[in-house]
Scaffold this active site. Sequence first.
Site: not given
Length: 414
Positions: A38, A113, A137
């Site tokens: 990420k 996310s 997330s």
Amino acid sequence: MSSAGEVMAATNAVITVIDPPLPHAPDGPLAGVRVGLKDNIDTAGVRTTCGSVYFADRVPDTDAEVVTRLAAAGAQVVAKLNMSEFAVGLTSQNSASGPVRNPWDARRVPGGSSGGSAAAVAAGLVDLALGTDTGGSVRVPAAACGVTGLRPGISVVPDAGTFPVCELVDTVGPIARDVELVARAFAVLAGRDERALEPAPPRRIGVLAPWFDDLDAGVAAVVHAAGAVFADGGSELLPVRVPGMCSAQDVLYTIVYAGMADLHQDRLARPGLFQSDTLTRVLVGTGVSEGDRVEALQGREEFQRGLDDVFEQVDVLLTPTLPVDVPPIRADDDVLAVTRRLAQLSAPWSLHAGPTLALPAGRHPVSGMPVGLQLTAAVGGEDLLLDAGAWFQDRTSWHTVRPPCSVDGDTGRR
């Protein structure tokens, strides 16, 4: 069979390709494993943008601690993955690098996310991805994309070098297609010796019956069937009530939004650089008073004490991950309402100091999209969850099915 380039273009899951991979040990427990990170996890010499214009040219000098551990274990870090800007949001549509699309259906969100992390794993762009989880997330995108994700307990995995949302509740967690690789990665990330999985169903599983009242009917049916798999294997399913469950999401959001407002205070001087959905949520935090924050922190302590009592009665708690079918991408959605609905079942466990494991549990009977379940354990219960998840995946094949948009081209459906 789709090429990697075609799949990257279709999903927009990758911000930066790292070729050759970051330097790594020649062998180790993750040797040969292709890893994506990420893009809020620092990589020395490689852009780390957090999905934001603010950080468009940011190049860290040092690796995050989790990257150092992955490299020492032989992992090949090959990509930085798309995400909701500053890890704020559950749809991954608010990124300066453009929206992430679900490899099962490009018209639907991939969750967030860590949407790029889950989409990249599901689509075969990487074998393993790291995400971060504040209110769901890691777990929400794992469910939406039909893969496996672990939210470790608080402070079990180091977060040094990871850009935060709210340090009180943030965790870094692995996402892969199956529990076996998630377990190997978790041991590396947590600095533990690799442990052979011991697949076994939990003896006592708590089911939060009241939370099934407003579930999508298709989700309810799939998760009920998954519970039956455990029951058939000898688990005792017990109805339980968790004190403070109905207010847990409000408690979490008060803490998180206040933290976001503090974190981004200086950036609010240039609000036009934020993605609009991000700005909407950051501004909510500016209205949280210190009294509200103190009250919420007290609520968190009370919730944790209540959970301690619940885990005296059961070994794990079973809930759906998402309460609804994976939603379509819509430009006119109320971002706060969407966030609240999608995180309804993941947010409470972010108040918990222990771990939660998200597993693919089936396909929605109407849309055919993935449906996920969550198993939550007491503090220190990561091994229990991983063993339970491995047992479930030994008896189901949902984690093996590839989406239509996939590098390996396997689009078969069970």
